[in-house]
Design a protein around this motif. Structure first.
Motif, mmCIF file in Angstrom:
data_model
loop_
_atom_site.group_PDB
_atom_site.id
_atom_site.type_symbol
_atom_site.label_atom_id
_atom_site.label_comp_id
_atom_site.label_asym_id
_atom_site.label_seq_id
_atom_site.Cartn_x
_atom_site.Cartn_y
_atom_site.Cartn_z
ATOM 1 N N TYR A 158 6.264 1.883 0.837
ATOM 2 C CA TYR A 158 5.063 1.201 0.824
ATOM 3 C C TYR A 158 4.955 0.580 2.410
ATOM 4 O O TYR A 158 5.878 0.228 2.827
ATOM 5 N N PRO A 180 -2.385 -1.792 7.797
ATOM 6 C CA PRO A 180 -1.066 -1.066 7.274
ATOM 7 C C PRO A 180 -0.548 -0.254 8.440
ATOM 8 O O PRO A 180 0.783 -0.028 8.375
ATOM 9 N N THR A 222 -0.178 -6.294 -5.537
ATOM 10 C CA THR A 222 -0.510 -7.167 -4.605
ATOM 11 C C THR A 222 0.298 -8.333 -5.316
ATOM 12 O O THR A 222 0.561 -8.763 -6.512
ATOM 13 N N GLN A 278 -1.181 0.738 -5.812
ATOM 14 C CA GLN A 278 -1.033 -0.413 -4.748
ATOM 15 C C GLN A 278 -0.747 -1.709 -5.838
ATOM 16 O O GLN A 278 -0.887 -1.868 -6.982
ATOM 17 N N MET A 332 0.702 -1.075 0.083
ATOM 18 C CA MET A 332 0.106 0.118 -0.070
ATOM 19 C C MET A 332 0.761 1.261 0.126
ATOM 20 O O MET A 332 1.803 1.415 0.801
#
Length: 137
Positions: free
Chosen positions: A73, A114, A48, A46, A38
């Motif tokens: 991040y 986060p 993943t 973003q 993130m």
């Protein structure tokens, strides 16, 4: 129109860094779930990666395994297990009715947030391309 097109940006214009890595939990590979990068910067993107049975992952931002855009991040790990080995049939779901499905987290909940995960990565041209996250109870 020329200014608008130039401002849209494509993945080829972004400073992409291929990132692969692994996640362990209490010293064992975490073979289920996702790693999510993130961006700290509001303008970031973003990325993943799906965890594989050996705990490895490769990050994707736009195209499969293209990595992450350069930037800082906060990293989260989502790893939950459904109360069944295989997805239930429609008949089983109808028998169950509207009972909520309770998912079991495979790692402490702090890793899914986060702000509490404590996991970070700074992606730039000097990044090794490998990230290892060792989760514990």
């Amino acid at each position: 129109a020329m200014v608008f097109i130039a401002g849209c940006g494509s993945s080829s214009e972004l400073d992409m860094v291929p990132i692969r890595g692994e996640v362990t939990f209490n010293g064992q590979p975490l073979g289920e779930g996702s790693v999510i990068y993130m961006p700290v910067d509001a303008g970031g993107r973003q990325a993943t990666g799906k965890l594989q049975p050996d705990g490895s992952f490769q990050l994707t931002t736009r195209e499969a395994n293209d990595g992450a855009v350069a930037g800082e991040y906060k990293v989260v790990v989502h790893a939950v297990k459904a109360p069944w080995e295989e997805a239930p049939s429609r008949e089983e779901m109808e028998k169950r009715g509207r009972q909520p499905v309770v998912m079991t987290s495979l790692v402490p909940e702090r890793y899914a947030n986060p702000e509490t995960s404590g996991l970070r990565d700074n992606v730039d041209s000097s990044h090794s391309g490998f990230a290892k996250f060792e989760l514990t109870n």
